[in-house]
Design a protein around this motif. Structure first.
Motif, PDB file in Angstrom:
ATOM      1  N   GLU A  37     -14.785  39.832 -90.944  1.00  0.00           N
ATOM      2  CA  GLU A  37     -16.043  40.585 -90.882  1.00  0.00           C
ATOM      3  C   GLU A  37     -16.726  40.609 -92.251  1.00  0.00           C
ATOM      4  OE1 GLU A  37     -17.729  45.014 -89.692  1.00  0.00           O
ATOM      5  OE2 GLU A  37     -15.582  44.604 -89.557  1.00  0.00           O
ATOM      6  N   GLU A  38     -15.973  40.870 -93.305  1.00  0.00           N
ATOM      7  CA  GLU A  38     -16.541  40.876 -94.656  1.00  0.00           C
ATOM      8  C   GLU A  38     -17.126  39.517 -95.018  1.00  0.00           C
ATOM      9  OE1 GLU A  38     -14.007  42.340 -97.770  1.00  0.00           O
ATOM     10  OE2 GLU A  38     -13.222  43.915 -96.459  1.00  0.00           O
ATOM     11  N   ALA A  39     -16.411  38.451 -94.683  1.00  0.00           N
ATOM     12  CA  ALA A  39     -16.891  37.096 -94.988  1.00  0.00           C
ATOM     13  C   ALA A  39     -18.185  36.801 -94.240  1.00  0.00           C
ATOM     14  CB  ALA A  39     -15.817  36.075 -94.629  1.00  0.00           C
ATOM     15  N   MET A  40     -18.261  37.201 -92.981  1.00  0.00           N
ATOM     16  CA  MET A  40     -19.472  36.952 -92.195  1.00  0.00           C
ATOM     17  C   MET A  40     -20.646  37.784 -92.715  1.00  0.00           C
ATOM     18  SD  MET A  40     -18.817  34.554 -90.072  1.00  0.00           S
ATOM     19  CE  MET A  40     -17.905  33.881 -91.444  1.00  0.00           C
ATOM     20  N   ARG A  41     -20.368  39.007 -93.165  1.00  0.00           N
ATOM     21  CA  ARG A  41     -21.443  39.839 -93.732  1.00  0.00           C
ATOM     22  C   ARG A  41     -21.997  39.218 -95.011  1.00  0.00           C
ATOM     23  NH1 ARG A  41     -22.178  44.521 -91.113  1.00  0.00           N
ATOM     24  NH2 ARG A  41     -20.451  45.315 -89.858  1.00  0.00           N
ATOM     25  N   ARG A  42     -21.123  38.611 -95.833  1.00  0.00           N
ATOM     26  CA  ARG A  42     -21.588  37.933 -97.049  1.00  0.00           C
ATOM     27  C   ARG A  42     -22.386  36.682 -96.702  1.00  0.00           C
ATOM     28  NH1 ARG A  42     -16.356  39.112 -98.825  1.00  0.00           N
ATOM     29  NH2 ARG A  42     -15.716  36.973 -98.397  1.00  0.00           N
ATOM     30  N   ARG A  43     -21.876  35.906 -95.770  1.00  0.00           N
ATOM     31  CA  ARG A  43     -22.520  34.636 -95.421  1.00  0.00           C
ATOM     32  C   ARG A  43     -23.842  34.832 -94.686  1.00  0.00           C
ATOM     33  NH1 ARG A  43     -19.780  29.195 -93.115  1.00  0.00           N
ATOM     34  NH2 ARG A  43     -21.715  28.052 -92.943  1.00  0.00           N
ATOM     35  N   PHE A  44     -23.904  35.836 -93.804  1.00  0.00           N
ATOM     36  CA  PHE A  44     -25.100  36.099 -93.004  1.00  0.00           C
ATOM     37  C   PHE A  44     -25.629  37.495 -93.336  1.00  0.00           C
ATOM     38  CE2 PHE A  44     -22.392  33.228 -90.475  1.00  0.00           C
ATOM     39  CZ  PHE A  44     -23.260  32.155 -90.340  1.00  0.00           C
ATOM     40  N   ALA A  45     -26.016  37.692 -94.574  1.00  0.00           N
ATOM     41  CA  ALA A  45     -26.390  39.018 -95.071  1.00  0.00           C
ATOM     42  C   ALA A  45     -27.539  39.654 -94.302  1.00  0.00           C
ATOM     43  CB  ALA A  45     -26.741  38.940 -96.548  1.00  0.00           C
ATOM     44  N   SER A  46     -28.445  38.857 -93.759  1.00  0.00           N
ATOM     45  CA  SER A  46     -29.600  39.438 -93.074  1.00  0.00           C
ATOM     46  C   SER A  46     -29.370  39.624 -91.576  1.00  0.00           C
ATOM     47  CB  SER A  46     -30.829  38.548 -93.289  1.00  0.00           C
ATOM     48  OG  SER A  46     -30.618  37.284 -92.699  1.00  0.00           O
ATOM     49  N   LEU A  47     -28.207  39.231 -91.064  1.00  0.00           N
ATOM     50  CA  LEU A  47     -27.936  39.353 -89.630  1.00  0.00           C
ATOM     51  C   LEU A  47     -26.974  40.499 -89.350  1.00  0.00           C
ATOM     52  CD1 LEU A  47     -27.525  35.597 -88.640  1.00  0.00           C
ATOM     53  CD2 LEU A  47     -29.597  36.994 -88.620  1.00  0.00           C
ATOM     54  N   ARG A  48     -26.997  40.972 -88.116  1.00  0.00           N
ATOM     55  CA  ARG A  48     -26.111  42.054 -87.690  1.00  0.00           C
ATOM     56  C   ARG A  48     -24.729  41.471 -87.392  1.00  0.00           C
ATOM     57  NH1 ARG A  48     -25.631  44.801 -82.175  1.00  0.00           N
ATOM     58  NH2 ARG A  48     -26.946  43.051 -81.556  1.00  0.00           N
ATOM     59  N   VAL A  49     -23.695  42.143 -87.903  1.00  0.00           N
ATOM     60  CA  VAL A  49     -22.307  41.745 -87.651  1.00  0.00           C
ATOM     61  C   VAL A  49     -21.611  42.936 -87.003  1.00  0.00           C
ATOM     62  CG1 VAL A  49     -20.121  41.009 -88.681  1.00  0.00           C
ATOM     63  CG2 VAL A  49     -22.286  40.197 -89.643  1.00  0.00           C
ATOM     64  N   THR A  50     -20.956  42.702 -85.853  1.00  0.00           N
ATOM     65  CA  THR A  50     -20.257  43.785 -85.162  1.00  0.00           C
ATOM     66  C   THR A  50     -18.771  43.454 -85.061  1.00  0.00           C
ATOM     67  OG1 THR A  50     -20.658  42.806 -82.982  1.00  0.00           O
ATOM     68  CG2 THR A  50     -22.282  44.405 -83.793  1.00  0.00           C
ATOM     69  N   SER A  51     -17.974  44.510 -84.969  1.00  0.00           N
ATOM     70  CA  SER A  51     -16.533  44.374 -84.781  1.00  0.00           C
ATOM     71  C   SER A  51     -16.118  45.407 -83.750  1.00  0.00           C
ATOM     72  CB  SER A  51     -15.809  44.609 -86.108  1.00  0.00           C
ATOM     73  OG  SER A  51     -14.418  44.502 -85.925  1.00  0.00           O
ATOM     74  N   GLU A  52     -15.581  44.924 -82.621  1.00  0.00           N
ATOM     75  CA  GLU A  52     -15.213  45.811 -81.523  1.00  0.00           C
ATOM     76  C   GLU A  52     -13.735  45.636 -81.184  1.00  0.00           C
ATOM     77  OE1 GLU A  52     -17.723  44.081 -78.603  1.00  0.00           O
ATOM     78  OE2 GLU A  52     -19.450  45.286 -79.176  1.00  0.00           O
ATOM     79  N   PRO A  53     -13.071  46.711 -80.767  1.00  0.00           N
ATOM     80  CA  PRO A  53     -11.665  46.571 -80.360  1.00  0.00           C
ATOM     81  C   PRO A  53     -11.543  45.777 -79.074  1.00  0.00           C
ATOM     82  CG  PRO A  53     -12.447  48.804 -79.957  1.00  0.00           C
ATOM     83  CD  PRO A  53     -13.568  48.082 -80.654  1.00  0.00           C
ATOM     84  N   VAL A  54     -10.472  44.989 -78.979  1.00  0.00           N
ATOM     85  CA  VAL A  54     -10.149  44.266 -77.757  1.00  0.00           C
ATOM     86  C   VAL A  54      -8.853  44.882 -77.255  1.00  0.00           C
ATOM     87  CG1 VAL A  54      -9.550  42.041 -76.740  1.00  0.00           C
ATOM     88  CG2 VAL A  54     -11.246  42.172 -78.571  1.00  0.00           C
ATOM     89  N   LEU A  55      -8.877  45.436 -76.050  1.00  0.00           N
ATOM     90  CA  LEU A  55      -7.704  46.122 -75.526  1.00  0.00           C
ATOM     91  C   LEU A  55      -6.580  45.156 -75.193  1.00  0.00           C
ATOM     92  CD1 LEU A  55      -9.451  48.757 -73.270  1.00  0.00           C
ATOM     93  CD2 LEU A  55      -8.687  48.970 -75.624  1.00  0.00           C
ATOM     94  N   VAL A  56      -5.372  45.666 -75.141  1.00  0.00           N
ATOM     95  CA  VAL A  56      -4.176  44.883 -74.830  1.00  0.00           C
ATOM     96  C   VAL A  56      -4.411  44.124 -73.533  1.00  0.00           C
ATOM     97  CG1 VAL A  56      -1.732  45.052 -74.267  1.00  0.00           C
ATOM     98  CG2 VAL A  56      -2.702  46.520 -76.017  1.00  0.00           C
ATOM     99  N   GLY A  57      -4.102  42.830 -73.524  1.00  0.00           N
ATOM    100  CA  GLY A  57      -4.267  41.999 -72.340  1.00  0.00           C
ATOM    101  C   GLY A  57      -5.632  41.354 -72.255  1.00  0.00           C
ATOM    102  N   MET A  58      -6.624  41.850 -72.978  1.00  0.00           N
ATOM    103  CA  MET A  58      -7.968  41.300 -72.945  1.00  0.00           C
ATOM    104  C   MET A  58      -8.144  40.213 -74.010  1.00  0.00           C
ATOM    105  SD  MET A  58      -9.599  42.889 -70.548  1.00  0.00           S
ATOM    106  CE  MET A  58     -11.318  42.676 -70.895  1.00  0.00           C
ATOM    107  N   ALA A  59      -7.275  40.160 -75.011  1.00  0.00           N
ATOM    108  CA  ALA A  59      -7.424  39.218 -76.118  1.00  0.00           C
ATOM    109  C   ALA A  59      -7.285  37.777 -75.662  1.00  0.00           C
ATOM    110  CB  ALA A  59      -6.395  39.519 -77.212  1.00  0.00           C
ATOM    111  N   GLU A  60      -6.514  37.537 -74.606  1.00  0.00           N
ATOM    112  CA  GLU A  60      -6.300  36.180 -74.141  1.00  0.00           C
ATOM    113  C   GLU A  60      -7.480  35.641 -73.361  1.00  0.00           C
ATOM    114  OE1 GLU A  60      -3.946  38.674 -73.346  1.00  0.00           O
ATOM    115  OE2 GLU A  60      -2.895  38.259 -75.198  1.00  0.00           O
TER     116      GLU A  60
END
Length: 61
Positions: A37-60
């Motif tokens: 997330e930090e790397a994407m915020r640096r690379r795309f400073a003018s764009l929105r970056v989101t980070s959301e939890p993925v529940l157990v079993g949903m990651a696959e």
């Protein structure tokens, strides 16, 4: 999607948005998501970056 005490998130989904369109979508472990997330915020400073939890079993999906 919400995180509950019974089903803690083991992964996070980090996305970079250009308006209403995601231009990058990456699911990773909670430990690595912060760094990504930090790397994407640096690379795309003018764009929105989101980070959301993925529940157990949903990651696959």
């Amino acid at each position: 999607m919400t995180e509950t005490l019974e089903t803690p998130a083991t992964h996070r989904r980090v996305r970079v948005w250009f308006g209403a369109h995601p231009i990058a979508d990456h699911t990773t472990s909670v430990e690595q998501a912060g760094q990504y997330e930090e790397a994407m915020r640096r690379r795309f400073a003018s764009l929105r970056v989101t980070s959301e939890p993925v529940l157990v079993g949903m990651a696959e999906q």
